[in-house]
Design a protein around this motif. Structure first.
Motif, PDB file in Angstrom:
ATOM      1  N   VAL A  49       1.495 -14.829  13.613  1.00  0.00           N
ATOM      2  CA  VAL A  49       2.029 -13.497  13.326  1.00  0.00           C
ATOM      3  C   VAL A  49       0.955 -12.669  12.647  1.00  0.00           C
ATOM      4  O   VAL A  49       0.353 -13.097  11.661  1.00  0.00           O
ATOM      5  CB  VAL A  49       3.285 -13.577  12.425  1.00  0.00           C
ATOM      6  CG1 VAL A  49       3.809 -12.177  12.116  1.00  0.00           C
ATOM      7  CG2 VAL A  49       4.375 -14.406  13.102  1.00  0.00           C
ATOM      8  N   VAL A  50       0.697 -11.489  13.187  1.00  0.00           N
ATOM      9  CA  VAL A  50      -0.197 -10.530  12.540  1.00  0.00           C
ATOM     10  C   VAL A  50       0.522  -9.195  12.473  1.00  0.00           C
ATOM     11  O   VAL A  50       1.534  -8.975  13.135  1.00  0.00           O
ATOM     12  CB  VAL A  50      -1.546 -10.392  13.282  1.00  0.00           C
ATOM     13  CG1 VAL A  50      -2.313 -11.687  13.255  1.00  0.00           C
ATOM     14  CG2 VAL A  50      -1.324  -9.932  14.714  1.00  0.00           C
ATOM     15  N   TYR A  51      -0.012  -8.303  11.666  1.00  0.00           N
ATOM     16  CA  TYR A  51       0.695  -7.057  11.372  1.00  0.00           C
ATOM     17  C   TYR A  51      -0.035  -5.825  11.894  1.00  0.00           C
ATOM     18  O   TYR A  51       0.032  -4.752  11.322  1.00  0.00           O
ATOM     19  CB  TYR A  51       0.927  -6.933   9.864  1.00  0.00           C
ATOM     20  CG  TYR A  51       1.557  -8.170   9.264  1.00  0.00           C
ATOM     21  CD1 TYR A  51       2.691  -8.731   9.838  1.00  0.00           C
ATOM     22  CD2 TYR A  51       1.004  -8.786   8.151  1.00  0.00           C
ATOM     23  CE1 TYR A  51       3.269  -9.868   9.308  1.00  0.00           C
ATOM     24  CE2 TYR A  51       1.583  -9.924   7.608  1.00  0.00           C
ATOM     25  CZ  TYR A  51       2.709 -10.466   8.193  1.00  0.00           C
ATOM     26  OH  TYR A  51       3.283 -11.596   7.674  1.00  0.00           O
ATOM     27  N   GLY A  52      -0.735  -5.975  13.006  1.00  0.00           N
ATOM     28  CA  GLY A  52      -1.373  -4.818  13.609  1.00  0.00           C
ATOM     29  C   GLY A  52      -2.693  -4.477  12.965  1.00  0.00           C
ATOM     30  O   GLY A  52      -3.424  -5.343  12.499  1.00  0.00           O
ATOM     31  N   VAL A  53      -3.009  -3.195  12.919  1.00  0.00           N
ATOM     32  CA  VAL A  53      -4.301  -2.710  12.453  1.00  0.00           C
ATOM     33  C   VAL A  53      -4.096  -1.896  11.183  1.00  0.00           C
ATOM     34  O   VAL A  53      -3.189  -1.058  11.114  1.00  0.00           O
ATOM     35  CB  VAL A  53      -4.973  -1.839  13.534  1.00  0.00           C
ATOM     36  CG1 VAL A  53      -6.333  -1.341  13.066  1.00  0.00           C
ATOM     37  CG2 VAL A  53      -5.096  -2.619  14.839  1.00  0.00           C
ATOM     38  N   VAL A  54      -4.916  -2.128  10.182  1.00  0.00           N
ATOM     39  CA  VAL A  54      -4.810  -1.408   8.919  1.00  0.00           C
ATOM     40  C   VAL A  54      -4.900   0.097   9.160  1.00  0.00           C
ATOM     41  O   VAL A  54      -5.810   0.577   9.844  1.00  0.00           O
ATOM     42  CB  VAL A  54      -5.919  -1.855   7.942  1.00  0.00           C
ATOM     43  CG1 VAL A  54      -5.976  -0.925   6.725  1.00  0.00           C
ATOM     44  CG2 VAL A  54      -5.682  -3.288   7.496  1.00  0.00           C
ATOM     45  N   GLY A  55      -3.928   0.822   8.618  1.00  0.00           N
ATOM     46  CA  GLY A  55      -3.928   2.272   8.729  1.00  0.00           C
ATOM     47  C   GLY A  55      -3.294   2.814   9.991  1.00  0.00           C
ATOM     48  O   GLY A  55      -3.140   4.032  10.123  1.00  0.00           O
ATOM     49  N   LEU A  56      -2.936   1.948  10.930  1.00  0.00           N
ATOM     50  CA  LEU A  56      -2.318   2.378  12.184  1.00  0.00           C
ATOM     51  C   LEU A  56      -1.024   1.607  12.402  1.00  0.00           C
ATOM     52  O   LEU A  56      -0.982   0.395  12.189  1.00  0.00           O
ATOM     53  CB  LEU A  56      -3.246   2.123  13.381  1.00  0.00           C
ATOM     54  CG  LEU A  56      -4.628   2.760  13.376  1.00  0.00           C
ATOM     55  CD1 LEU A  56      -5.414   2.265  14.582  1.00  0.00           C
ATOM     56  CD2 LEU A  56      -4.528   4.271  13.411  1.00  0.00           C
ATOM     57  N   LYS A  57       0.016   2.302  12.824  1.00  0.00           N
ATOM     58  CA  LYS A  57       1.230   1.611  13.210  1.00  0.00           C
ATOM     59  C   LYS A  57       1.091   1.138  14.655  1.00  0.00           C
ATOM     60  O   LYS A  57       0.625   1.887  15.519  1.00  0.00           O
ATOM     61  CB  LYS A  57       2.451   2.529  13.087  1.00  0.00           C
ATOM     62  CG  LYS A  57       2.886   2.806  11.657  1.00  0.00           C
ATOM     63  CD  LYS A  57       4.198   3.585  11.622  1.00  0.00           C
ATOM     64  CE  LYS A  57       4.637   3.820  10.184  1.00  0.00           C
ATOM     65  NZ  LYS A  57       5.929   4.548  10.112  1.00  0.00           N
ATOM     66  N   THR A  58       1.511  -0.086  14.911  1.00  0.00           N
ATOM     67  CA  THR A  58       1.508  -0.600  16.274  1.00  0.00           C
ATOM     68  C   THR A  58       2.839  -0.260  16.914  1.00  0.00           C
ATOM     69  O   THR A  58       3.861  -0.889  16.646  1.00  0.00           O
ATOM     70  CB  THR A  58       1.258  -2.115  16.294  1.00  0.00           C
ATOM     71  OG1 THR A  58      -0.002  -2.392  15.671  1.00  0.00           O
ATOM     72  CG2 THR A  58       1.242  -2.634  17.725  1.00  0.00           C
ATOM     73  N   HIS A  59       2.817   0.769  17.761  1.00  0.00           N
ATOM     74  CA  HIS A  59       4.035   1.315  18.360  1.00  0.00           C
ATOM     75  C   HIS A  59       4.131   0.984  19.848  1.00  0.00           C
ATOM     76  O   HIS A  59       5.150   1.257  20.490  1.00  0.00           O
ATOM     77  CB  HIS A  59       4.032   2.837  18.149  1.00  0.00           C
ATOM     78  CG  HIS A  59       5.341   3.504  18.409  1.00  0.00           C
ATOM     79  ND1 HIS A  59       5.531   4.412  19.440  1.00  0.00           N
ATOM     80  CD2 HIS A  59       6.538   3.404  17.785  1.00  0.00           C
ATOM     81  CE1 HIS A  59       6.782   4.843  19.424  1.00  0.00           C
ATOM     82  NE2 HIS A  59       7.420   4.254  18.445  1.00  0.00           N
ATOM     83  N   PHE A  88      -3.328   9.657  17.496  1.00  0.00           N
ATOM     84  CA  PHE A  88      -4.485   9.360  16.650  1.00  0.00           C
ATOM     85  C   PHE A  88      -4.205   8.346  15.538  1.00  0.00           C
ATOM     86  O   PHE A  88      -5.150   7.768  14.994  1.00  0.00           O
ATOM     87  CB  PHE A  88      -5.024  10.653  16.025  1.00  0.00           C
ATOM     88  CG  PHE A  88      -5.529  11.648  17.029  1.00  0.00           C
ATOM     89  CD1 PHE A  88      -6.749  11.454  17.663  1.00  0.00           C
ATOM     90  CD2 PHE A  88      -4.792  12.771  17.357  1.00  0.00           C
ATOM     91  CE1 PHE A  88      -7.224  12.374  18.596  1.00  0.00           C
ATOM     92  CE2 PHE A  88      -5.253  13.692  18.282  1.00  0.00           C
ATOM     93  CZ  PHE A  88      -6.473  13.489  18.909  1.00  0.00           C
ATOM     94  N   ARG A  89      -2.956   8.127  15.173  1.00  0.00           N
ATOM     95  CA  ARG A  89      -2.677   7.263  14.027  1.00  0.00           C
ATOM     96  C   ARG A  89      -1.761   6.084  14.373  1.00  0.00           C
ATOM     97  O   ARG A  89      -1.205   5.460  13.491  1.00  0.00           O
ATOM     98  CB  ARG A  89      -2.050   8.090  12.889  1.00  0.00           C
ATOM     99  CG  ARG A  89      -2.925   9.232  12.408  1.00  0.00           C
ATOM    100  CD  ARG A  89      -2.492   9.759  11.048  1.00  0.00           C
ATOM    101  NE  ARG A  89      -1.112  10.190  11.023  1.00  0.00           N
ATOM    102  CZ  ARG A  89      -0.671  11.377  11.424  1.00  0.00           C
ATOM    103  NH1 ARG A  89      -1.519  12.243  11.930  1.00  0.00           N
ATOM    104  NH2 ARG A  89       0.606  11.709  11.334  1.00  0.00           N
ATOM    105  N   ARG A  90      -1.634   5.798  15.645  1.00  0.00           N
ATOM    106  CA  ARG A  90      -0.840   4.661  16.078  1.00  0.00           C
ATOM    107  C   ARG A  90      -1.534   3.952  17.240  1.00  0.00           C
ATOM    108  O   ARG A  90      -2.362   4.544  17.927  1.00  0.00           O
ATOM    109  CB  ARG A  90       0.558   5.104  16.537  1.00  0.00           C
ATOM    110  CG  ARG A  90       1.453   5.580  15.410  1.00  0.00           C
ATOM    111  CD  ARG A  90       2.865   5.845  15.902  1.00  0.00           C
ATOM    112  NE  ARG A  90       3.773   6.166  14.812  1.00  0.00           N
ATOM    113  CZ  ARG A  90       5.084   6.337  14.948  1.00  0.00           C
ATOM    114  NH1 ARG A  90       5.627   6.211  16.153  1.00  0.00           N
ATOM    115  NH2 ARG A  90       5.834   6.609  13.918  1.00  0.00           N
ATOM    116  N   VAL A  91      -1.166   2.692  17.412  1.00  0.00           N
ATOM    117  CA  VAL A  91      -1.571   1.970  18.621  1.00  0.00           C
ATOM    118  C   VAL A  91      -0.475   2.203  19.651  1.00  0.00           C
ATOM    119  O   VAL A  91       0.670   1.783  19.473  1.00  0.00           O
ATOM    120  CB  VAL A  91      -1.754   0.470  18.353  1.00  0.00           C
ATOM    121  CG1 VAL A  91      -2.080  -0.261  19.652  1.00  0.00           C
ATOM    122  CG2 VAL A  91      -2.841   0.241  17.314  1.00  0.00           C
TER     123      VAL A  91
END
Length: 719
Positions: free
Chosen positions: A436-446, A630-633
């Protein structure tokens, strides 16, 4: 600049704020459209009540998130909110006040009387007969009073901490207390464990049907019983709305999940942004509360009814009166999948397009379940944004991990209001052995992606699901979304690269099919828009149709303005906030914007570019908003099988452009006007048409038929 006149070219055009509609006011315009659903006498009565409650819930989030974040920004900057031309707090408050007044007028003057005529009685104190009053008294003494803790304010009993959106009472008292002191104020919290809507025994009623009362009414009826020997001079229910954004310095914390767990409790006590009181609340008590919560009077709302109208959803949901609700609907099931037990064999031959909620979400669950049980499947990778507290799909992932498969899950812990559920799933997945990982720092994984790797005679083969909506079976019954099940080599290779990017934090390699935010998605969208403009300049037909939840990114809007001036015909179907001004001469003459508000929440993101008859069709997890680009995956992925392209165009775009029942058209003034059939024109609802086309009733007739004109749920796969 007068937006109705031809704008100047160049920098003056870029710098003119009149080019864009205000985002906050546009959000409130969306709630006006939802409220009109509640006002529509053609809709079933309990559904009208449900729409009324949805407006309340939406306004809660508007204050918790939008107003709170903007106030916080201006407090940090040391400026007043009204100094920002992009945010008119006074204007937003005035719009909210109008909406709320319409809400309560509709509730009191039409919805509740009509419900009573139909045998559903919400009784106030004066409406209850003697037997019902006696029962309420017993209920109060037995179930409510033991849980109440009035706090009389003095230096030893300071004003209590009040939880976000909780029901509370302020009480003004006269007479001596137990220690000989005089007039005072008490604060009392309503127990959160008790239902807010209480059904009274049928045998006590002198009216046919079912009778209910609110917990607030029960407490108010027996307020004097709580203050023996003192006089209750006045009182009011109240509710405070607080900032609900969580903030964690992701670059500083060592474990995001642990940091969030400690922050979740604090969300209930963020700074206050709105105060709601009963209409009869004395001004001095309201002023006292405003002072305690440090809220400006402009954000005080005195309401003629329960301070949380959203709680009446319990009445709409709990009633068994099917005749006062939408007719039951059973989603359809793709014929080819229902005829084959081996989903991987089907996908090996052809892609499968799913259109929820008109078609069942079950094939997506089955895809993961089959992968978990299949001995040839060696790995499953999936993103999770909002899965819900109970999820068969998440249980299937846990089962796969327990079976020893390589399971990797990207869990977005910062999904607003779903943080706690996602933390719980992350813990269970890890306990089962999943990575389990929580995506990228500063970006929401959407992004909405699932990837299955299966060992087959020719080697490892990839299968994927890509969607526009969350992996949440509950919302999939109420939100419109597309999903694509595929073994397309280019698509699945790109999906695998995105997963490697998310887990390894390396920059993704060049992707062949997928547009990925925050890297290429905005650039590709703008490029595709400008390409249509270039085609139009050459004198050829050019067309853009796009459907999404929100359109607020200025770079995309400017590109659309330019394309309009080049002669591109543009239709935008935007459910919620839209900052683009359509129909402005010399700027957006060729752009039409419409919004669909109906039984289901429109949630699909579909982008169509004619592209010299290549008919490029993309589905996406992303709206055209700055945060998504710009601020999400996020991903946008092509639909390439010709038959499936036709389906997306027809089901996702064309029927919505034809709608004259649930459609609203946006004017350049920022106001929406409802479309209605003209003359002898027949009524046409896109959602009703899709229910008939794709639902189980229509599916039963077409179950054994071959696809015609690409209408079946499957089509030949294109590698």
């Amino acid at each position: 600049m007068d937006v109705k006149s031809k704008p100047d070219e160049g920098a003056q055009l870029d710098d003119n704020p009149a080019l864009f509609l205000n985002r906050e006011l546009s959000l409130l315009e969306f709630n006006r459209r939802v409220l009109e659903q509640a006002e529509d006498p053609a809709l079933p009565l309990l559904e009208r009540l449900r729409f009324l409650c949805i407006v309340s819930s939406n306004l809660d989030e508007f204050f918790e998130v939008r107003v709170a974040s903007l106030l916080a920004h201006h407090q940090q900057a040391g400026t007043a909110a009204h100094a920002d031309p992009d945010f008119d707090l006074d204007g937003a408050s005035a719009e909210c006040r109008q909406l709320i007044a319409r809400q309560y007028a509709l509730l009191n003057q039409e919805i509740l009387p009509r419900l009573s005529e139909n045998g559903i009685h919400l009784l106030r104190r004066a409406d209850r007969n003697a037997a019902q009053k006696a029962w309420v008294k017993q209920y109060f003494d037995r179930e409510v009073r033991p849980l109440l803790t009035p706090v009389g304010l003095d230096p030893a009993h300071p004003f209590p901490r009040v939880i976000n959106k909780s029901l509370n009472f302020i009480v003004e008292l006269a007479g001596k207390d137990a220690f000989g002191r005089g007039t005072g104020i008490a604060i009392m919290k309503a127990p959160r464990v008790l239902p807010r809507v209480i059904r009274l025994p049928d045998e006590l009623s002198d009216k046919p049907g079912a009778s209910y009362c609110l917990l607030s009414s029960v407490i108010q009826a027996h307020m004097a019983d709580l203050f023996t020997g003192r006089e209750v001079v006045s009182y009011s229910q109240f509710r405070v709305t607080r900032n609900s954004d969580l903030w964690v310095d992701e670059e500083e914390v060592k474990n995001l999940r642990q940091a969030l767990q400690s922050e979740l409790h604090g969300r209930q006590y963020g700074f206050a942004v709105r105060l709601e009181v009963g209409r009869g609340c004395p001004r001095h008590l309201a002023d006292f509360l405003l002072d305690q919560f440090a809220i400006d009077r402009s954000r005080l709302f005195a309401v003629d009814g329960p301070v949380n109208m959203g709680r009446l959803l319990e009445l709409a949901s709990g009633s068994t009166r099917a005749d006062l609700k939408f007719a039951p609907f059973t989603p359809g099931f793709p014929a080819k999948l229902s005829q084959h037990h081996d989903i991987f064999a089907v996908l090996g031959r052809q892609d499968v397009l799913l259109h929820h909620p008109f078609q069942s979400f079950q094939p997506v669950i089955d895809f993961i379940r089959c992968a978990a049980a299949d001995g040839n499947v060696v790995a499953i990778k999936q993103t999770i944004y909002r899965a819900g507290a109970n999820s068969e799909l998440m249980e299937a992932l846990i089962n796969a991990a327990l079976r020893g498969k390589e399971v990797t899950v990207i869990v977005e812990l910062m999904a607003r209001f779903d943080e706690e559920a996602n933390i719980n799933w992350a813990e269970r997945l890890e306990e089962a052995g999943a990575q389990v990982v929580y995506g990228v720092v500063g970006l929401k994984t959407h992004a909405k992606m699932a990837l299955v790797l299966r060992r087959e005679p020719g080697g490892l083969r990839r299968y994927a699901h890509l969607g526009t909506g969350n992996y949440n079976p509950t919302t999939a019954r109420h939100y419109s979304d597309f999903g694509l099940l595929t073994a397309d080599q280019a698509l699945t290779a790109d999906v695998n690269e995105v997963f490697i990017h998310l887990t390894s934090l390396t920059r993704p390699t060049q992707l062949d099919a997928i547009w990925l935010a925050p890297f290429s998605l905005q650039k590709e969208v703008v490029r595709a828009i400008r390409h249509e403009g270039a085609i139009a300049k050459d004198g050829k037909p050019a067309r853009i149709i796009a459907k999404m939840n929100s359109l607020t990114d200025e770079s995309v809007i400017r590109a659309l303005y330019d394309a309009s001036k080049d002669g591109v015909r543009i239709d935008l179907i935007v459910r919620g906030a839209c900052a683009l001004r359509p129909g402005v001469p010399g700027l957006s003459d060729n752009i039409r914007v419409r919004s669909i508000v109906g039984r289901f929440l429109e949630h699909t993101r579909v982008f169509y570019f004619r592209n010299n008859l290549k008919h490029d069709v993309y589905l996406s997890s992303a709206d055209w908003m700055n945060r998504n680009l710009f601020r999400r995956v996020e991903v946008a992925f092509p639909v390439r099988a010709p038959a499936l392209k036709k389906r997306v165009l027809r089901e996702g775009l064309q029927v919505y452009l034809k709608d004259n029942v649930n459609a609203w058209e946006l004017g350049s003034d920022g106001r929406y006007r409802r479309r209605k059939p003209r003359g002898s024109q027949a009524r046409f609802s896109a959602q009703a048409a899709l229910m008939e086309m794709l639902g189980a009733a229509g599916d039963a007739h077409a179950h054994n038929k071959e696809p015609e004109n690409g209408t079946d749920s499957v089509a030949p796969r294109r590698s």
